[in-house]
Design a protein around this motif. Structure first.
Motif, PDB file in Angstrom:
ATOM      1  N   PRO A   1       0.842  -1.201   0.000  1.00  0.00           N
ATOM      2  CA  PRO A   1       0.000   0.000   0.000  1.00  0.00           C
ATOM      3  C   PRO A   1       0.876   1.250   0.000  1.00  0.00           C
ATOM      4  CG  PRO A   1       0.130  -0.902   2.214  1.00  0.00           C
ATOM      5  CD  PRO A   1       0.883  -1.854   1.331  1.00  0.00           C
ATOM      6  N   ALA A   2       0.368   2.305  -0.595  1.00  0.00           N
ATOM      7  CA  ALA A   2       1.152   3.541  -0.675  1.00  0.00           C
ATOM      8  C   ALA A   2       1.288   4.176   0.702  1.00  0.00           C
ATOM      9  CB  ALA A   2       0.494   4.518  -1.636  1.00  0.00           C
ATOM     10  N   THR A   3       2.513   4.510   1.031  1.00  0.00           N
ATOM     11  CA  THR A   3       2.804   5.326   2.204  1.00  0.00           C
ATOM     12  C   THR A   3       3.725   6.451   1.751  1.00  0.00           C
ATOM     13  OG1 THR A   3       4.829   4.163   2.858  1.00  0.00           O
ATOM     14  CG2 THR A   3       2.731   3.249   3.653  1.00  0.00           C
ATOM     15  N   VAL A   4       3.815   7.462   2.582  1.00  0.00           N
ATOM     16  CA  VAL A   4       4.740   8.549   2.259  1.00  0.00           C
ATOM     17  C   VAL A   4       6.149   7.991   2.094  1.00  0.00           C
ATOM     18  CG1 VAL A   4       5.771  10.676   3.148  1.00  0.00           C
ATOM     19  CG2 VAL A   4       3.319  10.230   3.482  1.00  0.00           C
ATOM     20  N   GLN A   5       6.475   7.042   2.956  1.00  0.00           N
ATOM     21  CA  GLN A   5       7.826   6.490   2.948  1.00  0.00           C
ATOM     22  C   GLN A   5       8.067   5.608   1.708  1.00  0.00           C
ATOM     23  OE1 GLN A   5       5.677   6.424   5.507  1.00  0.00           O
ATOM     24  NE2 GLN A   5       6.648   8.044   6.747  1.00  0.00           N
ATOM     25  N   VAL A   6       7.079   4.807   1.315  1.00  0.00           N
ATOM     26  CA  VAL A   6       7.232   3.942   0.148  1.00  0.00           C
ATOM     27  C   VAL A   6       7.392   4.780  -1.121  1.00  0.00           C
ATOM     28  CG1 VAL A   6       5.987   2.338  -1.366  1.00  0.00           C
ATOM     29  CG2 VAL A   6       6.120   1.879   1.080  1.00  0.00           C
TER      30      VAL A   6
ATOM     31  N   LEU B   1       8.766  -2.666 -10.518  1.00  0.00           N
ATOM     32  CA  LEU B   1       7.544  -3.351 -10.917  1.00  0.00           C
ATOM     33  C   LEU B   1       6.606  -3.512  -9.721  1.00  0.00           C
ATOM     34  CD1 LEU B   1       9.154  -6.193 -13.082  1.00  0.00           C
ATOM     35  CD2 LEU B   1       8.146  -4.051 -13.886  1.00  0.00           C
ATOM     36  N   TYR B   2       5.309  -3.567 -10.037  1.00  0.00           N
ATOM     37  CA  TYR B   2       4.298  -3.809  -9.008  1.00  0.00           C
ATOM     38  C   TYR B   2       3.623  -5.140  -9.292  1.00  0.00           C
ATOM     39  CZ  TYR B   2       0.792  -2.777  -5.470  1.00  0.00           C
ATOM     40  OH  TYR B   2       0.030  -2.806  -4.340  1.00  0.00           O
ATOM     41  N   ASP B   3       3.482  -5.970  -8.257  1.00  0.00           N
ATOM     42  CA  ASP B   3       2.914  -7.313  -8.408  1.00  0.00           C
ATOM     43  C   ASP B   3       1.723  -7.459  -7.480  1.00  0.00           C
ATOM     44  OD1 ASP B   3       2.439 -10.153  -7.774  1.00  0.00           O
ATOM     45  OD2 ASP B   3       4.218 -10.556  -8.958  1.00  0.00           O
ATOM     46  N   VAL B   4       0.658  -8.044  -7.999  1.00  0.00           N
ATOM     47  CA  VAL B   4      -0.496  -8.354  -7.157  1.00  0.00           C
ATOM     48  C   VAL B   4      -1.255  -9.503  -7.815  1.00  0.00           C
ATOM     49  CG1 VAL B   4      -2.193  -6.823  -8.230  1.00  0.00           C
ATOM     50  CG2 VAL B   4      -2.328  -7.272  -5.783  1.00  0.00           C
ATOM     51  N   ASP B   5      -1.954 -10.296  -7.010  1.00  0.00           N
ATOM     52  CA  ASP B   5      -2.630 -11.477  -7.544  1.00  0.00           C
ATOM     53  C   ASP B   5      -4.144 -11.424  -7.356  1.00  0.00           C
ATOM     54  OD1 ASP B   5      -2.371 -11.624  -4.838  1.00  0.00           O
ATOM     55  OD2 ASP B   5      -1.847 -13.745  -4.761  1.00  0.00           O
ATOM     56  N   ASP B   6      -4.677 -10.230  -7.119  1.00  0.00           N
ATOM     57  CA  ASP B   6      -6.128 -10.020  -7.062  1.00  0.00           C
ATOM     58  C   ASP B   6      -6.428  -8.645  -7.655  1.00  0.00           C
ATOM     59  OD1 ASP B   6      -7.799 -12.092  -6.162  1.00  0.00           O
ATOM     60  OD2 ASP B   6      -7.080 -11.872  -4.101  1.00  0.00           O
ATOM     61  N   LEU B   7      -7.634  -8.474  -8.124  1.00  0.00           N
ATOM     62  CA  LEU B   7      -8.021  -7.184  -8.704  1.00  0.00           C
ATOM     63  C   LEU B   7      -8.426  -6.239  -7.573  1.00  0.00           C
ATOM     64  CD1 LEU B   7      -8.371  -5.537 -11.216  1.00  0.00           C
ATOM     65  CD2 LEU B   7     -10.633  -6.548 -11.546  1.00  0.00           C
ATOM     66  N   ILE B   8      -7.429  -5.758  -6.859  1.00  0.00           N
ATOM     67  CA  ILE B   8      -7.668  -4.913  -5.692  1.00  0.00           C
ATOM     68  C   ILE B   8      -7.051  -3.528  -5.883  1.00  0.00           C
ATOM     69  CG2 ILE B   8      -7.899  -6.803  -4.018  1.00  0.00           C
ATOM     70  CD1 ILE B   8      -4.924  -6.329  -3.338  1.00  0.00           C
ATOM     71  N   PHE B   9      -7.004  -3.075  -7.144  1.00  0.00           N
ATOM     72  CA  PHE B   9      -6.471  -1.744  -7.411  1.00  0.00           C
ATOM     73  C   PHE B   9      -7.440  -0.931  -8.274  1.00  0.00           C
ATOM     74  CE2 PHE B   9      -4.527  -4.941 -10.176  1.00  0.00           C
ATOM     75  CZ  PHE B   9      -4.953  -4.536 -11.425  1.00  0.00           C
ATOM     76  N   ASP B  10      -8.704  -1.376  -8.338  1.00  0.00           N
ATOM     77  CA  ASP B  10      -9.700  -0.694  -9.173  1.00  0.00           C
ATOM     78  C   ASP B  10     -10.926  -0.358  -8.329  1.00  0.00           C
ATOM     79  OD1 ASP B  10     -11.375   0.300 -11.077  1.00  0.00           O
ATOM     80  OD2 ASP B  10     -11.550  -1.566 -12.228  1.00  0.00           O
TER      81      ASP B  10
ATOM     82  N   ARG C   1      -4.859   2.980  -2.153  1.00  0.00           N
ATOM     83  CA  ARG C   1      -3.435   2.997  -1.803  1.00  0.00           C
ATOM     84  C   ARG C   1      -2.646   2.028  -2.698  1.00  0.00           C
ATOM     85  NH1 ARG C   1      -2.640   2.007   4.406  1.00  0.00           N
ATOM     86  NH2 ARG C   1      -0.477   2.559   3.864  1.00  0.00           N
ATOM     87  N   TYR C   2      -3.214   0.840  -2.943  1.00  0.00           N
ATOM     88  CA  TYR C   2      -2.550  -0.090  -3.861  1.00  0.00           C
ATOM     89  C   TYR C   2      -2.396   0.548  -5.241  1.00  0.00           C
ATOM     90  CZ  TYR C   2      -3.322  -3.941  -0.507  1.00  0.00           C
ATOM     91  OH  TYR C   2      -3.314  -4.757   0.593  1.00  0.00           O
ATOM     92  N   ARG C   3      -3.453   1.182  -5.709  1.00  0.00           N
ATOM     93  CA  ARG C   3      -3.413   1.824  -7.026  1.00  0.00           C
ATOM     94  C   ARG C   3      -2.333   2.913  -7.062  1.00  0.00           C
ATOM     95  NH1 ARG C   3      -7.233   3.154 -11.070  1.00  0.00           N
ATOM     96  NH2 ARG C   3      -6.150   4.344 -12.695  1.00  0.00           N
TER      97      ARG C   3
ATOM     98  N   ALA D   1      -2.093   8.141   0.033  1.00  0.00           N
ATOM     99  CA  ALA D   1      -1.029   7.499   0.804  1.00  0.00           C
ATOM    100  C   ALA D   1      -1.165   7.849   2.272  1.00  0.00           C
ATOM    101  CB  ALA D   1       0.338   7.928   0.282  1.00  0.00           C
ATOM    102  N   ASP D   2      -0.793   6.911   3.128  1.00  0.00           N
ATOM    103  CA  ASP D   2      -0.770   7.135   4.571  1.00  0.00           C
ATOM    104  C   ASP D   2       0.666   7.322   5.031  1.00  0.00           C
ATOM    105  OD1 ASP D   2      -3.469   6.793   4.463  1.00  0.00           O
ATOM    106  OD2 ASP D   2      -3.502   4.858   5.506  1.00  0.00           O
ATOM    107  N   ASP D   3       0.818   7.824   6.245  1.00  0.00           N
ATOM    108  CA  ASP D   3       2.140   8.005   6.828  1.00  0.00           C
ATOM    109  C   ASP D   3       2.431   6.815   7.745  1.00  0.00           C
ATOM    110  OD1 ASP D   3       4.536   9.024   7.654  1.00  0.00           O
ATOM    111  OD2 ASP D   3       3.670  10.386   9.142  1.00  0.00           O
ATOM    112  N   GLU D   4       3.365   5.951   7.327  1.00  0.00           N
ATOM    113  CA  GLU D   4       3.732   4.780   8.134  1.00  0.00           C
ATOM    114  C   GLU D   4       5.251   4.733   8.200  1.00  0.00           C
ATOM    115  OE1 GLU D   4       1.870   1.053   7.172  1.00  0.00           O
ATOM    116  OE2 GLU D   4       0.134   2.050   6.285  1.00  0.00           O
ATOM    117  N   PRO D   5       5.838   5.338   9.210  1.00  0.00           N
ATOM    118  CA  PRO D   5       7.300   5.391   9.297  1.00  0.00           C
ATOM    119  C   PRO D   5       7.925   3.998   9.295  1.00  0.00           C
ATOM    120  CG  PRO D   5       6.287   6.873  10.895  1.00  0.00           C
ATOM    121  CD  PRO D   5       5.180   6.051  10.318  1.00  0.00           C
TER     122      PRO D   5
END
Length: 851
Positions: A474-479, A496-505, A532-534, A786-790
């Motif tokens: 998931p997107a974070t400020v740090q990522v 590259l981004y990898d995922v095995d389910d349609l969880i970015f739409d 966030r995944y998207r 994106a969230d902030d996750e240090p």
């Protein structure tokens, strides 16, 4: 051309089907006008080891012999790596300077001969007549006469674990890198070789041919059998255990006394034991000159081999003479036999399945004879055709020029030395999408690191990483900052981004089953995670997906290039599955267990779809039992069968094979025709296949890819189709075992770790070349979420990819949690000091007190 044949054994010193091939090739080469040489091992206890001499045979072929008598034991390290033989061969190469060195068997001579030929400047051809390069016992059969895994790294067989031959596999693969061409005697053997590590770019098929004179004697057309008496069977494997004589005896006893069968067992000294039925008749071995008359007096050839056959001359001879063939699924014979057309194929080492087929022949002699006269399913060719093809291969090697594109790709692969997987989820998804590709890439020589997206060590990885894959992060400020660091590090690092389910739409909101159980706040959080995944996906250079639909959707939404990487086979689960198969005892009851195992809470609707079909089958068959596993709430449709239904909780992944093997039929339903379900991979089929269990599945794209209906599984859409498929499997042991065995083969050969390693390396190479041409992604219009996750070492553990030393022991939940907390505490202590541990502990205690 000057062409040398190299073989550990050679006539007249040692005569067998395998040694006759190099002799025939050497003489064919001589007859075609080329200079023909032979270098061969010689067995003679009266001669000193490594003694050598040269003579010319009656066809004018020069044969150089080397005495290798002391090293015939498969446990002797000199059997596969013999420095003395290599030195002698190198001296011979200096004297003869062949253009082509064609290596056949190398037992006792050793693989150093391949390296020596390459170093001498010759083009090196290796024909793998059997599976010695990957199996020290050659035929993928263990010492207890049980079939081994077709992919040796995925099996539990311990033959190659003998201390004396430790490192054998690595040594042989290293030498094989010097081969310019690897030949297999059949297409099916070639698949096995590729799955075990032979590079497809150098792998070709050179099928064995029958001698021209023998083909002429067999006649132009096979002759069908007629008559009304018992079906006349023949077996010609003698007392050799690997040929399946014991399995045949067990099957005969299961069939019992029958009037509709007569079996002549050639080379069998007596009936297997006193309980073997009278229709099983022991016969002395026949002279090879009598083969045609023996074939003419029978209807069906039975080949119950346990050993894997890279080809099978006898199968083709019998089919050419008009016989039908009942064979095991041991590769070579299957290419000539089509199940139900010109014979039957049964799983190797399965006497119950063989007995069912023999009973069918006895009960329906007319149908049995209808299978005769059909000939071979694949063309039977002559040795002249085989020899001509070899000469074409030789000429192609001598005249070949370097492929510039291939050279560029290989160079790029070498530049991708260190690959970093950044993961955002634990459990089975982590294993399939990060640990397994990491394992596969390591087999190809890459350094691979797997870290959690909150691991502070990621900042140090920027300096020396050559490719990055973010799995379900998931997107974070740090990522996002980390991705930018990789983009601007001064080196071309594909991301590259990898995922095995349609969880970015997030446009799918309102269309997914299973989310209705969530509270409004929980559902909102779920869709926030989707965005966030998207966001992370949009920051990358490309997408890696487990299915075609996922790849299509990712490209449609983002415009990024997509790369397909199917979920595949890992060594640890495959070995655990193989161990279950090897340790399984004889089946004593007649119950049939059907199973469905749900990994999440979103599959209730899927299950409800198949309940009516299952209820109908269970009403007809009181022997059917149902096992349900995981998160599932069945409806009341099956309440009348409650005493026959059991529930299973979650088990560790390395225990899953036990659960699946205890299930005779596995179900994999999916509702509707949704993009979300079309994006799901065929994991349920894969895991069942590894323990040779058949699956009935909804025909989504991924399941259609792996299931050939009736061969590697069953596909069903409507209630009637589900009922018919389940009914067919419930009522036939042979069908269940055949489908299960075929599914296991396809899973291992199509998705083996070495095959998967090649696929992932190609993906990384493609992504790197795309980056060189186009630069990093810069044109996304997506609004980041994106969230902030240090970064935090304490919050960044990665589930290990290991099997406990005592896999049968499952820790109680509290103790397991304590162990995980202990590991996390140790990580924090090492990275941040004991003071940080104390502060974190105090915060946790304070939070618990406020609850």
């Amino acid at each position: 051309m000057r062409i040398a044949q190299v073989s550990a054994h050679y006539p007249p010193n040692f005569v067998s089907g395998g040694t006759l091939v190099p002799q025939r090739v050497a003489r064919y080469v001589k007859g075609a006008g080329h200079e023909s040489l032979v270098y061969a091992g010689y067995l003679d206890k009266d001669r000193r080891p490594l003694e050598t001499w040269t003579e010319t045979d009656e066809e004018g072929v020069e044969v150089t012999w080397l005495v290798t008598t002391p090293w015939t034991a498969w446990t002797d390290p000199h059997n596969y790596d013999n420095p003395g033989a290599t030195a002698a061969f190198s001296r011979w190469l200096e004297r003869t300077a062949p253009d082509i060195v064609h290596v056949h068997s190398l037992q006792t001579l050793g693989v150093g001969l391949v390296e020596a030929a390459h170093a001498a400047g010759a083009k090196v051809v290796v024909t793998m007549h059997d599976f010695w390069w990957f199996c020290s016992r050659q035929f993928l059969v263990d010492q207890s006469m049980r079939p081994c895994s077709l992919v040796t790294e995925c099996g539990a067989c311990d033959c190659d674990a003998a201390p004396s031959i430790a490192g054998r596999s690595e040594r042989l693969l290293r030498a094989l890198a010097d081969a310019d061409l690897v030949l297999a005697p059949s297409r099916s053997a070639a698949r096995v070789l590729a799955a075990n590590g032979v590079e497809p770019r150098v792998l070709r098929v050179n099928e064995n041919g029958l001698l021209d004179a023998q083909l002429a004697r067999l006649g132009p057309e096979p002759v069908a059998r007629t008559g009304t008496g018992p079906v006349r069977l023949m077996y010609a494997g003698g007392m050799q255990e690997m040929k399946g004589v014991e399995v045949l005896g067990q099957a005969a006893r299961l069939v019992g006394e029958r009037e509709g069968l007569v079996l002549d067992a050639y080379g069998v000294e007596a009936r297997v034991d006193a309980s073997t039925p009278s229709w099983f008749r022991a016969r002395p071995a026949f002279d090879p000159a009598e083969l045609l008359s023996v074939l003419d007096s029978h209807d069906v050839l039975v080949l119950p081999s346990i050993m894997r056959e890279s080809h099978s001359i006898l199968t083709r001879e019998a089919l050419a003479a008009g016989l039908a063939v009942v064979c095991t699924d041991t590769l070579g014979p299957e290419e000539a036999v089509t199940d139900g057309v010109n014979g039957y194929i049964v799983p190797a080492g399965e006497p119950r399945a063989l007995a069912e087929r023999l009973t069918h022949l006895a009960d329906d002699p007319v149908g049995a004879r209808d299978l005769t006269g059909r000939g071979s399913s694949s063309p039977i060719r002559s040795f002249s055709e085989q020899g001509a093809e070899l000469l074409e291969y030789y000429a192609g090697l001598v005249e070949a020029q370097d492929d510039e594109l291939e050279a560029v790709r290989r160079a790029q692969a070498q530049l991708l030395d260190k690959v970093l997987f950044i993961i955002g989820i634990d459990g089975a998804p982590l294993r399939y999408r990060a640990h397994l590709p990491a394992e596969a890439l390591r087999m190809r020589g890459h350094e691979v690191v797997v870290r959690h997206y909150r691991d502070p060590a990621l900042l140090g990885d920027v300096e020396d990483t050559d490719a990055v894959v973010l799995y379900r992060v998931p997107a974070t400020v740090q990522v996002l900052d980390l991705i930018e660091r990789f983009r601007t590090c001064g080196r071309e690092v594909p991301i590259l981004y990898d995922v095995d389910d349609l969880i970015f739409d997030s446009s799918l909101r309102g269309t997914l089953d299973g989310l209705e159980k969530l509270s409004e706040a929980e559902e909102e959080l779920w869709w926030h995670g989707v965005d966030r995944y998207r966001t992370t996906l949009e920051a990358c250079d490309g997408f890696v997906g487990s299915t075609d639909m996922l790849c299509q959707e990712a490209t449609r939404l983002t415009g990024l290039p997509s790369y397909r990487y199917a979920n595949g086979v890992g060594t640890l689960l495959a070995q655990a599955s193989d161990r279950v198969l090897l340790e399984e005892g004889a089946r004593e009851d007649s119950t049939v267990t059907i199973g469905y195992f749900s990994g999440t809470t979103t599959h209730d609707a899927d299950w409800a779809m198949v309940e009516p079909a299952l209820a109908a089958v269970m009403r007809r068959h009181p022997e059917v039992r149902l096992r349900l596993g995981g998160h599932l709430e069945p409806t009341g449709a099956l309440s009348e069968f409650a005493p026959r239904i059991s529930r299973s909780g979650f088990v560790p992944w390395y225990r899953l094979p036990e659960l699946l093997r205890a299930t005779d039929i596995c179900l994999a339903p999916l509702t509707g025709d949704s993009v979300f379900n079309e994006s799901k991979s065929a994991i349920k089929w894969l895991e069942a296949a590894l323990v040779s269990r058949p699956t009935v599945a909804t025909p989504t794209g991924p399941f259609r890819e792996v299931i050939e209906h009736g061969r590697t599984g069953m596909l069903a859409s409507t209630t009637q189709e589900w009922e018919e498929a389940i009914e067919e499997l419930v009522t036939s042991v042979a069908l269940r075992t055949s489908i299960g065995a075929a599914a296991r083969r396809e899973a291992l050969l199509e998705l083996s770790p070495r095959t998967q390693g090649r696929v992932y390396e190609d993906i990384l190479v493609d992504a790197a070349l795309h980056l060189r041409r186009n630069g990093h992604r810069t044109d996304s219009t997506w609004e980041p979420v994106a969230d902030d996750e240090p970064f935090s070492a304490a919050d960044a553990p990665v589930d290990p990819y290991t099997v406990p030393s005592r896999p049968g022991v499952v820790l109680p939940r509290g103790l397991a949690r304590a162990r995980r907390l202990g590991r996390r505490t140790l990580v924090v202590a090492r990275s941040e000091g004991l003071g940080s541990v104390a502060r974190r502990t105090a915060r946790k205690v304070s939070r618990r007190m406020r609850r």
